[in-house]
Design a protein around this motif. Structure first.
Motif, PDB file in Angstrom:
ATOM      1  N   SER A  45       0.865  -1.183   0.000  1.00 33.44           N
ATOM      2  CA  SER A  45       0.000   0.000   0.000  1.00 33.44           C
ATOM      3  C   SER A  45       0.895   1.224   0.000  1.00 33.44           C
ATOM      4  N   GLY A  46       0.316   2.351  -0.371  1.00 34.01           N
ATOM      5  CA  GLY A  46       1.088   3.588  -0.413  1.00 34.01           C
ATOM      6  C   GLY A  46       1.205   4.117  -1.821  1.00 34.01           C
ATOM      7  N   VAL A  47       2.440   4.457  -2.223  1.00 34.07           N
ATOM      8  CA  VAL A  47       2.697   5.064  -3.530  1.00 34.07           C
ATOM      9  C   VAL A  47       3.586   4.139  -4.357  1.00 34.07           C
ATOM     10  N   LEU A  48       3.148   3.834  -5.558  1.00 37.19           N
ATOM     11  CA  LEU A  48       3.971   3.076  -6.495  1.00 37.19           C
ATOM     12  C   LEU A  48       4.871   4.062  -7.227  1.00 37.19           C
ATOM     13  N   HIS A  49       6.188   3.920  -7.076  1.00 38.02           N
ATOM     14  CA  HIS A  49       7.156   4.827  -7.699  1.00 38.02           C
ATOM     15  C   HIS A  49       7.927   4.055  -8.764  1.00 38.02           C
ATOM     16  N   ILE A  50       7.901   4.581  -9.994  1.00 35.12           N
ATOM     17  CA  ILE A  50       8.595   3.938 -11.110  1.00 35.12           C
ATOM     18  C   ILE A  50       9.734   4.846 -11.550  1.00 35.12           C
ATOM     19  N   ASP A  51      10.933   4.326 -11.549  1.00 32.29           N
ATOM     20  CA  ASP A  51      12.133   5.099 -11.852  1.00 32.29           C
ATOM     21  C   ASP A  51      12.817   4.504 -13.097  1.00 32.29           C
ATOM     22  N   ILE A 101      11.046   0.710 -18.531  1.00 31.32           N
ATOM     23  CA  ILE A 101      11.352   1.192 -17.176  1.00 31.32           C
ATOM     24  C   ILE A 101      12.860   1.120 -17.021  1.00 31.32           C
ATOM     25  N   THR A 102      13.470   2.261 -16.739  1.00 34.42           N
ATOM     26  CA  THR A 102      14.927   2.359 -16.865  1.00 34.42           C
ATOM     27  C   THR A 102      15.694   1.917 -15.634  1.00 34.42           C
ATOM     28  N   ASN A 103      15.032   1.834 -14.446  1.00 37.04           N
ATOM     29  CA  ASN A 103      15.809   1.551 -13.242  1.00 37.04           C
ATOM     30  C   ASN A 103      15.125   0.572 -12.299  1.00 37.04           C
ATOM     31  N   LYS A 104      14.032   0.974 -11.681  1.00 35.31           N
ATOM     32  CA  LYS A 104      13.405   0.096 -10.692  1.00 35.31           C
ATOM     33  C   LYS A 104      11.966   0.512 -10.447  1.00 35.31           C
ATOM     34  N   VAL A 105      11.233  -0.398  -9.774  1.00 35.16           N
ATOM     35  CA  VAL A 105       9.873  -0.126  -9.316  1.00 35.16           C
ATOM     36  C   VAL A 105       9.852  -0.371  -7.815  1.00 35.16           C
ATOM     37  N   GLU A 106       9.337   0.587  -7.071  1.00 38.43           N
ATOM     38  CA  GLU A 106       9.284   0.441  -5.620  1.00 38.43           C
ATOM     39  C   GLU A 106       7.958   0.966  -5.087  1.00 38.43           C
ATOM     40  N   VAL A 107       7.622   0.480  -3.896  1.00 39.96           N
ATOM     41  CA  VAL A 107       6.424   0.949  -3.198  1.00 39.96           C
ATOM     42  C   VAL A 107       6.889   1.726  -1.980  1.00 39.96           C
ATOM     43  N   ILE A 108       6.409   2.966  -1.864  1.00 34.10           N
ATOM     44  CA  ILE A 108       6.796   3.833  -0.762  1.00 34.10           C
ATOM     45  C   ILE A 108       5.602   3.994   0.176  1.00 34.10           C
ATOM     46  N   SER A 109       5.811   3.611   1.423  1.00 34.49           N
ATOM     47  CA  SER A 109       4.771   3.739   2.440  1.00 34.49           C
ATOM     48  C   SER A 109       5.403   4.387   3.657  1.00 34.49           C
ATOM     49  N   GLY A 110       5.092   5.669   3.877  1.00 37.25           N
ATOM     50  CA  GLY A 110       5.751   6.404   4.948  1.00 37.25           C
ATOM     51  C   GLY A 110       7.230   6.540   4.627  1.00 37.25           C
ATOM     52  N   LYS A 111       8.067   6.096   5.557  1.00 34.72           N
ATOM     53  CA  LYS A 111       9.513   6.151   5.344  1.00 34.72           C
ATOM     54  C   LYS A 111      10.066   4.844   4.784  1.00 34.72           C
TER      55      LYS A 111
END
Length: 778
Positions: free
Chosen positions: A419-425, A486-496
């Motif tokens: 849950s949180g924010v899906l960040h695609i880099d 997608i050039t680098n990574k996919v991560e999920v950010i939840s809080g810190k």
């Protein structure tokens, strides 16, 4: 007596050889750089060149376009050589069919036209990756347009192949090639004379030794890489101050022939921006000024044509992909029609012919037809027609999976709840995110969208799909190192907490007809999501037409195996040019890939194109309703007065200042009206060097002209000296522009380039500057 007989025989033999050469069209000649003029076979010659690009014209139409250029009054054709078109896979060259540039040159010679060849290796041209092959990016540390050993090795191989095709067509060998360019506008990329010298040597080694070699740049930067043994030419657009453009060149080489190697007749279109046009009278006036000064020119473009298939490029910063139509508002339209701009220029060029000569009549245009709406489709949903997957633990760009163009699907099964924010880099370039087949949202690189707020917790075992379309690699500046997917990574950010997602299946979805035609098409209703559509339609007669795609979402079209180009509902282009030579009497096939989904599956063929229907929901300007910049209480770091002149103006602060947000506050201008205008702007670091503009964003502009042209504030950093920010004429001074530099810098000053016209319209007079670490108040 015997000696006399030998002399007579030798003379007769020479005459016969000349006669036979003339009859066969292979008479040899010369083209040289003379004192203040070019010399064709020893006589003064003014180059009047028409820039045309063979891959942007169907081969059966080449002759009609060449004849149109000749009837316009041109004596030469100017063309790029597109490396990535000829070597789409490393080591596999193709110079056949529409790629047969030697045949194009011979066809020009058949009609008495000379040719200027611009073989790159980099060409720009609003073309995918500026003409460089995508597979160069498979090497992670490759440095393009440099003396990187691998890059230079491949350049040499390519240039030698071009030499095999064209070297024997130089005028000294009986052909019609009179000049060859070395690299292309390198001064806008960097300063590296050893590299430019190496490219010059490679061009010579490829066999281009008999005609003048030249390098082109802008008047503001041509000295950065100017080589002593090359001819120097200058590029600029309509309305430019001709004397100012050549001032420095004439000072350095007072006896050189002058040439504008790209005189921009119009401009190119971007998805989501207004259709571009340029005034015909201004173009004609500029060419008259050059002809009156004995200055040669190449009109870029005389006929733009179409960037068929997936070959459209992109600009950066900020990322903005090009439309498929390359009409360019050129004198000869996308479909090869003569325009009012054509006849205005033709009337001018007729006046510069030798006494008694007349221009030939333009050729008859090809017939145009309407086609009844195509509505009976078979459908192949994309997710039900996937190829075999490739597995990877970490996200990798498209090139890693040996794919050059098209769309790529990254799929993973979640190993835990997220849950949180899906960040695609980073997303390169347009992505759709799905959870178990349900669309969660879309991300658009044009808007800097790389994060998606997840609507709820996604449970362990959920299939997460990220479908990414490559919209075209950047064709200008350092950003040509533009890997896709997608050039680098996919991560999920939840809080810190940040959790990188691993364990991906990757599906390559290339844009080739062989791939898109081999789907399981079935009769059925349209799909609310990505799908392929196939239909047939019957014609009693063929002709050019324009397929209207304005009820479709986003994707690409193929007809009878030919990739026509991209469509996108946002516009401004809503139709795709369909050359009649690719249609046939009887049954024809059309395939559409719509990644977003159509509102209505109907495609009629129109007699006129739609190139100016913009349906982008985003605001055209960088100011929200009711928003006003408040500079009260802010510290002025510099105040000054610009001069009323063309060319870059440099400003140095008394003291450096740290900051991320740069505000230029224009207080007045020299014209006495309300308009402020800037072509380009650089912010300088503590060493006086321009900071990177890669991450720049316009935070605020109090006024931007979007009625008569695309003159928004982001034009101050688009790396194009021909475009500019301009305020509207009914909004009074002061005018402000605020830029987020993307990072904090120790700023020592800035430099500003006014518009290039002789009167320097809209040049700012008095101004103040503000630099802050945080954004301003509004």
């Amino acid at each position: 007596m015997k000696k006399l007989q030998i002399k007579v025989f030798t003379a007769l033999f020479a005459v016969m050889a000349l006669f036979l050469a003339s009859c066969s069209g292979t008479q040899k000649g010369t083209f040289e750089v003379g004192k203040g003029t070019f010399l064709l076979n020893g006589k003064p010659f003014v180059v009047k060149a028409a820039e045309v690009h063979y891959p942007r014209i169907p081969q059966p139409y080449w002759e009609q376009r060449i004849l149109s250029c000749k009837a316009l009054g041109m004596n030469t054709l100017c063309l790029y050589v597109f490396w990535n078109l000829h070597e789409q896979q490393e080591g596999q060259f193709d110079f056949t069919g529409n790629n047969d540039l030697a045949a194009f040159c011979r066809l020009a010679q058949k009609h008495g036209m000379y040719v200027i060849v611009r073989p790159g290796p980099y060409v720009c041209a609003e073309w995918e990756m500026g003409g460089l092959p995508w597979w160069l990016l498979k090497k992670e540390d490759v440095q393009l347009r440099s003396q990187d050993p691998y890059y230079m090795e491949r350049v040499k191989i390519f240039m030698n192949e071009v030499g095999k095709q064209l070297a024997d067509l130089q005028i000294t060998r009986g052909g019609n090639i009179i000049m060859v360019q070395v690299e292309n506008e390198f001064g806008s990329y960097g300063i590296d004379k050893p590299y430019v010298s190496a490219i010059r040597d490679i061009v010579k080694e490829a066999g281009f030794t008999d005609v003048p070699l030249f390098q082109c740049d802008w008047s503001s930067n041509f000295t950065n890489n100017a080589l002593d043994d090359l001819l120097w030419t200058v590029n600029f657009g309509t309305g430019a101050n001709i004397d100012e453009q050549f001032k420095k060149l004439k000072e350095l080489r007072p006896e050189t022939p002058l040439m504008c190697s790209e005189f921009w007749s119009g401009w190119f279109d971007h998805w989501g921006r207004k259709h571009e046009t340029r005034d015909a009278a201004t173009m004609v006036s500029g060419i008259k000024d050059m002809l009156d000064r004995n200055i040669s020119f190449s009109l870029y473009m005389t006929h733009g044509g179409t960037t068929f298939g997936w070959w459209g490029g992109a600009n950066n910063p900020s990322y903005s992909a090009m439309c498929s139509s390359y009409d360019y508002d050129a004198p000869i339209s996308e479909a090869g029609w003569t325009t009012p701009k054509y006849f205005q220029l033709r009337d001018l060029l007729q006046r510069y012919l030798p006494a008694g000569e007349k221009l030939p009549e333009p050729p008859v245009p090809f017939p145009v037809i309407e086609i009844h709406a195509i509505t009976d489709w078979s459908v192949a949903p994309l997710f039900e027609n996937l190829p075999e997957a490739k597995e990877t633990e970490d996200i990798k760009p498209m090139e890693y999976f040996d794919q050059g163009w098209g769309t790529i699907l990254y799929s993973t099964v979640l190993k835990e709840n997220i849950s949180g924010v899906l960040h695609i880099d980073e997303v390169h370039d347009w992505a759709q995110v799905f959870a178990d087949g349900k669309l969660l949202g879309r991300l658009d690189r044009r808007k800097g969208e790389f994060e998606l707020k997840l609507p709820s917790t996604l449970k362990k075992g959920t299939r997460l799909d990220i479908l990414v379309e490559a919209m075209g690699r950047v064709n200008f500046d350092k950003s040509i190192h533009d890997r896709k997917g997608i050039t680098n990574k996919v991560e999920v950010i939840s809080g810190k907490k940040s959790t990188e997602l691993k364990g991906w299946n990757v599906y390559n979805l290339p844009p080739f007809y062989e791939f898109v035609s081999a789907k399981d098409y079935k009769k059925g209703e349209p799909v609310d999501g990505p799908a392929y559509y196939r239909a047939t339609f019957n014609l009693e007669k063929t002709g050019d037409t324009f397929f209207n795609m304005n009820t479709w979402g986003k994707g690409m079209v193929w007809v009878n195996g030919h990739a026509l180009g991209r469509f996108w509902e946002i516009g401004p282009q809503q139709t795709l040019y369909m050359p009649g030579c690719w249609l046939k009497e009887g049954e024809n096939e059309i395939i559409v890939l719509d990644l977003k989904g159509p509102s209505e599956t109907s495609i009629p063929g129109l007699k006129e194109p739609i190139l100016d229907m913009l349906r982008e929901n985003a605001p055209e300007t960088h100011r929200e309703n009711g928003q006003n910049l408040n500079l009260s209480g802010e510290t002025v770091v510099h105040k000054g007065t610009f001069t009323q002149s063309n060319g870059w103006q440099n400003v140095k602060f008394a003291n450096t200042v740290n900051g991320r947000y740069f505000c230029l506050n224009a207080i007045s201008n020299y014209d006495g009206n309300n308009i402020a205008s800037i072509a380009e702007l650089d912010v300088l670091d503590k060493n006086g060097k321009p900071v990177s503009r890669e991450k720049w964003k316009i935070v605020y502009a109090d006024s931007e002209e979007t009625r008569s042209g695309n003159r928004t504030a982001d034009k101050v950093y688009d790396l194009q000296e021909s475009t500019f920010w301009q305020t509207v004429d009914n909004t009074s001074f002061p005018h402000q522009i605020v830029i987020d530099l993307g990072d904090t810098y120790e700023v020592s000053g800035f430099r500003m380039l006014p518009r290039a016209e002789k009167e320097v319209p809209g040049v700012i007079k008095d101004y103040t500057v503000y630099v802050k670490g945080t954004n301003f108040k509004y």
